[in-house]
Design a protein around this motif. Sequence first.
Motif, PDB file in Angstrom:
ATOM      1  N   GLY A  40       0.768  -1.063  -0.374  1.00 22.70           N
ATOM      2  CA  GLY A  40      -0.260  -0.377  -0.359  1.00 22.70           C
ATOM      3  C   GLY A  40       1.023   1.001  -0.032  1.00 22.70           C
ATOM      4  N   ALA A  41       2.024   0.839   0.304  1.00 28.26           N
ATOM      5  CA  ALA A  41       2.563   2.133  -0.380  1.00 28.26           C
ATOM      6  C   ALA A  41       2.826   2.883  -1.331  1.00 28.26           C
ATOM      7  N   THR A  42       3.713   3.578  -2.058  1.00 31.18           N
ATOM      8  CA  THR A  42       3.906   4.570  -3.147  1.00 31.18           C
ATOM      9  C   THR A  42       5.338   4.780  -3.027  1.00 31.18           C
ATOM     10  N   CYS A  43       5.955   5.246  -4.266  1.00 28.05           N
ATOM     11  CA  CYS A  43       7.456   5.585  -4.100  1.00 28.05           C
ATOM     12  C   CYS A  43       7.411   7.437  -5.493  1.00 28.05           C
ATOM     13  N   LEU A  44       8.701   7.387  -6.142  1.00 23.32           N
ATOM     14  CA  LEU A  44       8.223   8.064  -7.019  1.00 23.32           C
ATOM     15  C   LEU A  44       9.127   7.578  -7.802  1.00 23.32           C
ATOM     16  N   ARG A  45       8.390   7.512  -9.448  1.00 24.78           N
ATOM     17  CA  ARG A  45       8.985   6.933 -10.788  1.00 24.78           C
ATOM     18  C   ARG A  45       9.521   8.320 -11.997  1.00 24.78           C
ATOM     19  N   PHE A  46      10.173   7.590 -12.326  1.00 24.33           N
ATOM     20  CA  PHE A  46       9.989   8.424 -13.479  1.00 24.33           C
ATOM     21  C   PHE A  46      10.106   7.132 -15.202  1.00 24.33           C
ATOM     22  N   GLU A  47       8.780   7.725 -15.123  1.00 23.26           N
ATOM     23  CA  GLU A  47       8.719   7.152 -16.567  1.00 23.26           C
ATOM     24  C   GLU A  47       9.001   7.408 -17.588  1.00 23.26           C
ATOM     25  N   ALA A  48       9.666   6.406 -18.847  1.00 25.44           N
ATOM     26  CA  ALA A  48      10.582   7.334 -19.718  1.00 25.44           C
ATOM     27  C   ALA A  48       9.025   7.044 -20.630  1.00 25.44           C
ATOM     28  N   TYR A  49       8.032   6.681 -21.078  1.00 27.26           N
ATOM     29  CA  TYR A  49       7.073   7.494 -22.114  1.00 27.26           C
ATOM     30  C   TYR A  49       6.434   8.326 -21.958  1.00 27.26           C
ATOM     31  N   LYS A  50       5.645   8.685 -20.648  1.00 27.39           N
ATOM     32  CA  LYS A  50       6.024   9.983 -19.160  1.00 27.39           C
ATOM     33  C   LYS A  50       5.867  11.429 -19.700  1.00 27.39           C
ATOM     34  N   MET A  51       7.772  10.837 -20.318  1.00 23.55           N
ATOM     35  CA  MET A  51       8.514  12.016 -19.736  1.00 23.55           C
ATOM     36  C   MET A  51       8.379  12.780 -21.802  1.00 23.55           C
ATOM     37  N   ALA A  52       8.659  10.841 -22.645  1.00 20.50           N
ATOM     38  CA  ALA A  52       8.778  11.693 -23.867  1.00 20.50           C
ATOM     39  C   ALA A  52       7.105  12.652 -24.272  1.00 20.50           C
ATOM     40  N   ALA A  53       5.919  12.151 -23.405  1.00 26.38           N
ATOM     41  CA  ALA A  53       4.293  12.898 -24.361  1.00 26.38           C
ATOM     42  C   ALA A  53       4.683  14.388 -23.424  1.00 26.38           C
ATOM     43  N   PHE A  54       5.438  14.573 -22.522  1.00 30.20           N
ATOM     44  CA  PHE A  54       5.500  15.558 -22.313  1.00 30.20           C
ATOM     45  C   PHE A  54       6.127  16.637 -22.689  1.00 30.20           C
ATOM     46  N   GLU A  55       7.339  16.445 -23.636  1.00 28.57           N
ATOM     47  CA  GLU A  55       8.224  17.039 -24.198  1.00 28.57           C
ATOM     48  C   GLU A  55       7.732  16.245 -25.491  1.00 28.57           C
ATOM     49  N   VAL A  56       7.123  15.554 -25.570  1.00 29.81           N
ATOM     50  CA  VAL A  56       7.233  15.729 -27.390  1.00 29.81           C
ATOM     51  C   VAL A  56       5.796  16.313 -27.839  1.00 29.81           C
ATOM     52  N   HIS A  57       5.192  16.281 -26.860  1.00 25.96           N
ATOM     53  CA  HIS A  57       3.279  16.723 -27.202  1.00 25.96           C
ATOM     54  C   HIS A  57       2.720  18.000 -26.450  1.00 25.96           C
ATOM     55  N   MET A  58       3.474  17.601 -25.517  1.00 31.37           N
ATOM     56  CA  MET A  58       2.878  18.941 -24.229  1.00 31.37           C
ATOM     57  C   MET A  58       4.105  20.277 -24.519  1.00 31.37           C
ATOM     58  N   ALA A  94      -6.915  16.397 -16.588  1.00 29.96           N
ATOM     59  CA  ALA A  94      -6.666  16.265 -16.293  1.00 29.96           C
ATOM     60  C   ALA A  94      -5.310  15.273 -15.674  1.00 29.96           C
ATOM     61  N   ASP A  95      -5.144  14.106 -16.198  1.00 33.61           N
ATOM     62  CA  ASP A  95      -3.970  13.871 -16.910  1.00 33.61           C
ATOM     63  C   ASP A  95      -2.917  14.101 -16.671  1.00 33.61           C
ATOM     64  N   ARG A  96      -2.543  15.669 -17.433  1.00 31.41           N
ATOM     65  CA  ARG A  96      -1.911  16.123 -17.996  1.00 31.41           C
ATOM     66  C   ARG A  96      -0.859  17.935 -17.279  1.00 31.41           C
ATOM     67  N   ALA A  97      -2.401  17.607 -16.232  1.00 29.29           N
ATOM     68  CA  ALA A  97      -1.806  18.907 -15.091  1.00 29.29           C
ATOM     69  C   ALA A  97      -0.930  18.254 -14.056  1.00 29.29           C
ATOM     70  N   MET A  98      -0.891  16.768 -13.783  1.00 26.39           N
ATOM     71  CA  MET A  98      -0.851  15.627 -12.756  1.00 26.39           C
ATOM     72  C   MET A  98       1.130  15.825 -13.006  1.00 26.39           C
ATOM     73  N   LEU A  99       1.118  15.552 -14.643  1.00 23.44           N
ATOM     74  CA  LEU A  99       2.601  15.122 -14.866  1.00 23.44           C
ATOM     75  C   LEU A  99       3.359  16.683 -15.345  1.00 23.44           C
TER      76      LEU A  99
END
Length: 394
Positions: free
Chosen positions: A122-140, A168-173
């Motif tokens: 039930g814990a959470t951690c920090l994560r770097f997701e390559a495809y999300k970072m790519a989505a941010f840089e390329v599309h946002m 909301a997903d994009r704002a969270m990213l």
Amino acid sequence: MKESWRWYGDFDKITLDQIGQTGASGIVSSLHQIPYGEVWQRETVASHKARIEAAGFSWVVVESLPIHERIKRGEGDLSTLFANYRQSMANLAAEGVSCICYNFMPLIDWTRTDLAFPTSGGATCLRFEAYKMAAFEVHMLKRAGAEEDYQPDVLVKAEHWFKASTEADRAMLLSSIMSGLPGAFDRYDIDGLRKALKGYEGLGRSELRANFKRFLDEIIPAAEELGMRFCVHPDDPPRDILGLARIVSDAEDIAWLFDAVDSRANGLTLCSGSLGASPRNDLPAIARRFADRIHFAHLRNVAKDADGSFEEAAHLDGDTDMVALVAALLDEEARRKAEGRADWEIPFRPDHGHEMPIDRDRGYVVGYPLVGRLRGLAEVRGVIRALNAVRKVA
């Protein structure tokens, strides 16, 4: 090794009394309320130190005395900024605070795409997701040339995520990525980030190295005179981000740093999580190679994926052999002690930590929960005790 704990002062929901219950004896802290480039007045330093000592701790490391972005860009007349930095150093030294951790990452500090990624129990951690970072840089962000920094399969996943995402997903990213901006003063929307990045156009690896060496040439002689130790924090993650060069990412970079200004005062913060996010970095080998210049350690672990993604694992799990790493640091302490050095002990802190259910919704600084870090400290403490016990038997 000296057990320490990062404390954010008035910005921290965790009190010094609570930190006292962790068993740590050192505090790693900064004057986060002071804007970058301004002098840390001696009275303010003394007041902060007095609070720490009144609670039964020693202020063992300043993390950090930030470097103004104009210094990183090499922009304009920097004489006042360098003079202010040296005066802040002198005021810290006058109060007996002699170890400074800092970084030379341009614009943005640590970078993650997920601040609450589910993990075990039930814990959470920090994560770097390559495809999300790519989505941010390329599309946002729509950064020119961003596609060249990612694998083809990552770009495909990035496009799928972007098309399926909500506002909301994009704002969270965006919010997750902006959480890595240092200090309490700057956060950007997409347009603001584009404008901020323009200030770094034309600043490649060689230019950033030249600006870094200029900083060291201005600061390290003063550190030597004041009896201070400087220790650079590696890039997090150890790769270029947003088109910005990163120049403290591997053993080659560290060797360049020490060759650029050959002084014991010019040292390293060994962050096993930052360096450990790259498959090319062997942390125990790096620790042994640069042992005599390690002034401070951040101990945490990461689990890496083949596409460049990674997440922060439990301190004794993940891809770094934490036992071998701690053994290397203990060997260096023993060597320093045998030399008769007064500064033989290496302060360390449990860096980050899983956010346990008991930590949730308490307003802690992102990545710095109480119970999650306490677990990490307890685990590393056990490793240290066990290795020391083996040494005594041997």
